[in-house]
Motif scaffolding. Sequence first.
Motif, PDB file in Angstrom:
ATOM      1  N   SER A 119       0.870  -1.181   0.000  1.00 30.71           N
ATOM      2  CA  SER A 119       0.000   0.000   0.000  1.00 30.71           C
ATOM      3  C   SER A 119       0.900   1.222   0.000  1.00 30.71           C
ATOM      4  N   GLY A 120       0.283   2.416   0.041  1.00 34.28           N
ATOM      5  CA  GLY A 120       1.063   3.650   0.120  1.00 34.28           C
ATOM      6  C   GLY A 120       1.752   4.023  -1.171  1.00 34.28           C
ATOM      7  N   ALA A 145       0.692  -2.223  -7.202  1.00 33.50           N
ATOM      8  CA  ALA A 145       0.460  -1.958  -5.789  1.00 33.50           C
ATOM      9  C   ALA A 145      -0.969  -2.304  -5.408  1.00 33.50           C
ATOM     10  N   SER A 146      -1.147  -2.641  -4.137  1.00 33.22           N
ATOM     11  CA  SER A 146      -2.476  -2.850  -3.580  1.00 33.22           C
ATOM     12  C   SER A 146      -3.270  -3.840  -4.436  1.00 33.22           C
ATOM     13  N   ALA A 147      -4.433  -3.417  -4.968  1.00 32.36           N
ATOM     14  CA  ALA A 147      -5.273  -4.338  -5.741  1.00 32.36           C
ATOM     15  C   ALA A 147      -4.527  -4.924  -6.925  1.00 32.36           C
ATOM     16  N   ALA A 148      -3.754  -4.106  -7.628  1.00 31.41           N
ATOM     17  CA  ALA A 148      -3.012  -4.612  -8.788  1.00 31.41           C
ATOM     18  C   ALA A 148      -1.985  -5.650  -8.366  1.00 31.41           C
ATOM     19  N   LEU A 208       2.719 -14.824  -0.402  1.00 31.65           N
ATOM     20  CA  LEU A 208       3.646 -13.720  -0.175  1.00 31.65           C
ATOM     21  C   LEU A 208       2.836 -12.571   0.402  1.00 31.65           C
ATOM     22  N   GLY A 209       3.051 -12.256   1.670  1.00 30.09           N
ATOM     23  CA  GLY A 209       2.341 -11.170   2.328  1.00 30.09           C
ATOM     24  C   GLY A 209       3.191  -9.914   2.368  1.00 30.09           C
ATOM     25  N   ILE A 210       2.687  -8.823   1.820  1.00 24.54           N
ATOM     26  CA  ILE A 210       3.433  -7.558   1.767  1.00 24.54           C
ATOM     27  C   ILE A 210       2.742  -6.552   2.675  1.00 24.54           C
ATOM     28  N   ASP A 211       3.458  -6.087   3.678  1.00 23.46           N
ATOM     29  CA  ASP A 211       2.889  -5.140   4.630  1.00 23.46           C
ATOM     30  C   ASP A 211       2.567  -3.810   3.970  1.00 23.46           C
ATOM     31  N   GLU A 212       1.731  -3.034   4.635  1.00 24.64           N
ATOM     32  CA  GLU A 212       1.383  -1.706   4.135  1.00 24.64           C
ATOM     33  C   GLU A 212       2.608  -0.791   4.154  1.00 24.64           C
ATOM     34  N   GLU A 243      -4.637   5.630  -1.897  1.00 24.30           N
ATOM     35  CA  GLU A 243      -5.064   4.480  -1.103  1.00 24.30           C
ATOM     36  C   GLU A 243      -5.769   4.916   0.175  1.00 24.30           C
ATOM     37  N   GLU A 244      -5.229   5.949   0.843  1.00 21.98           N
ATOM     38  CA  GLU A 244      -5.830   6.546   2.031  1.00 21.98           C
ATOM     39  C   GLU A 244      -6.095   5.511   3.126  1.00 21.98           C
ATOM     40  N   ASP A 245      -5.027   4.855   3.590  1.00 23.43           N
ATOM     41  CA  ASP A 245      -5.149   3.978   4.744  1.00 23.43           C
ATOM     42  C   ASP A 245      -5.594   4.781   5.961  1.00 23.43           C
ATOM     43  N   GLU A 246      -6.284   4.139   6.863  1.00 26.00           N
ATOM     44  CA  GLU A 246      -6.708   4.728   8.135  1.00 26.00           C
ATOM     45  C   GLU A 246      -7.544   6.001   7.957  1.00 26.00           C
ATOM     46  N   GLY A 247      -8.380   6.041   6.935  1.00 27.19           N
ATOM     47  CA  GLY A 247      -9.263   7.176   6.765  1.00 27.19           C
ATOM     48  C   GLY A 247      -8.734   8.250   5.851  1.00 27.19           C
ATOM     49  N   GLY A 248      -7.417   8.370   5.744  1.00 32.36           N
ATOM     50  CA  GLY A 248      -6.808   9.256   4.783  1.00 32.36           C
ATOM     51  C   GLY A 248      -6.958  10.730   5.062  1.00 32.36           C
ATOM     52  N   VAL A 249      -6.872  11.490   3.993  1.00 31.64           N
ATOM     53  CA  VAL A 249      -6.803  12.940   4.092  1.00 31.64           C
ATOM     54  C   VAL A 249      -8.102  13.533   4.632  1.00 31.64           C
ATOM     55  N   ASP A 250      -9.242  13.008   4.231  1.00 30.37           N
ATOM     56  CA  ASP A 250     -10.514  13.564   4.692  1.00 30.37           C
ATOM     57  C   ASP A 250     -10.634  13.488   6.207  1.00 30.37           C
ATOM     58  N   GLU A 251     -10.264  12.350   6.770  1.00 32.24           N
ATOM     59  CA  GLU A 251     -10.326  12.207   8.228  1.00 32.24           C
ATOM     60  C   GLU A 251      -9.350  13.165   8.908  1.00 32.24           C
TER      61      GLU A 251
END
Length: 398
Positions: free
Chosen positions: A13-14, A118-121, A198-202, A315-323
């Motif tokens: 992610s990111g 990245a992420s979904a891709a 294969l697990g890739i951390d955020e 991607e806006e992990d943890e709520g992102g910019v709006d939060e």
Amino acid sequence: MQDRPGVLVLMGSGETSPTMVEVHRSVVRRLGGRPRAVLLDTPYAFQENAADISSRARRYFARSVGLDVEVGTEIAGADWVFSGPGSPTFALDRWTATPVAAELRGRVRARDGATVLASAAACTAGVAAVPVYEIYKVGAEPHWREGLDLLGALGLQVAVIPHYDNAEGGTHDTRYCYLGERRLAFLERLLPPDAAVLGIDEHTAVVFDLRAESVQVAGRGGLTVRRPGSRTLLPAGTATGLAELRRLIRGGGEGPGASPVPAAPPAAGHVTLGELTRACEQRFGAALGAHDAAEATQAVLDLETEITRWAADTEEDEGGVDEAREILRHLVTGLGRLADTSEPRDRLAPLVEPLLRLRERLREQEAYDSADGLREALAAGGVSIEDGPDGPRWTVRG
């Protein structure tokens, strides 16, 4: 064409955040000159805000990486190809129905050009892919979809799981790309016997140098090679070879050489916007308790700076910019607690003047929603603003 380097990058992610800037720059530097760069928007093309996501991504790569990116699906001959968030299955359905799937596989097989998923891709890169939307959001029974198997050309029989260390769920398990332990354990049993996860951390990237057959882990987390009954973590800073990764995937984790060789310590300061926001909140709370107006104001200004840095994050992990913006408004309102009602203007001037300058910067950047939100937050704290030809004037309501 064969003079180009061959690089495959998978990100948990990111991908358009500050944490991945140096990874992107290092890949682009290998290409040299003015590479032709293409953003595949397919994974999120179904979303109503698809054009906005593409625009933010293009600004990120232009400003942070120095890369002029075109949006489209014509990737034949491209030096650099990127794809990121959205739905893995939506992307798979469309890529396999067009030449895109074969072209992506051909890039990896030929060890040619830079391909960044990245992420979904990234989910699509393995022999099997997780249908995240269908399982996590619709409630379908856990199952795999056939993936693009890009990594098969490298001798890696795997399913790629981004967002591996996700913790957004709080009281429920959202690790492993929102699957949780129970569903991932079930899915593992459905993989071929010689395959692994294969697990890739955020905010973590795995960089495959396809010519040198080397693997590096960069960012803030790690790469986990997971087989039933065993897990091997390759932390950020790890440098190893494809041969070693193949051995781990095939179940050779107990033998000699299972531990990766650390090439360098993980880069410092790799934090998410959510973590930065919480740090500013804590500083603000401590400043309120100490009646320190200057420090409280600085915490607000620092949070605004971070929001600007992260504005391109798709991607806006943890709520992102709006939060983060909502919290910024809350902090601005909280500044009113430091007011001295006997001399309100003198007391509030050290707080209000910097915030007015911030509002003017936001207006200059055409961030009118944020500027209006700042004005509303000041009004909630008792400060009225009137815009005039000589600039804004402010008063304290009685």
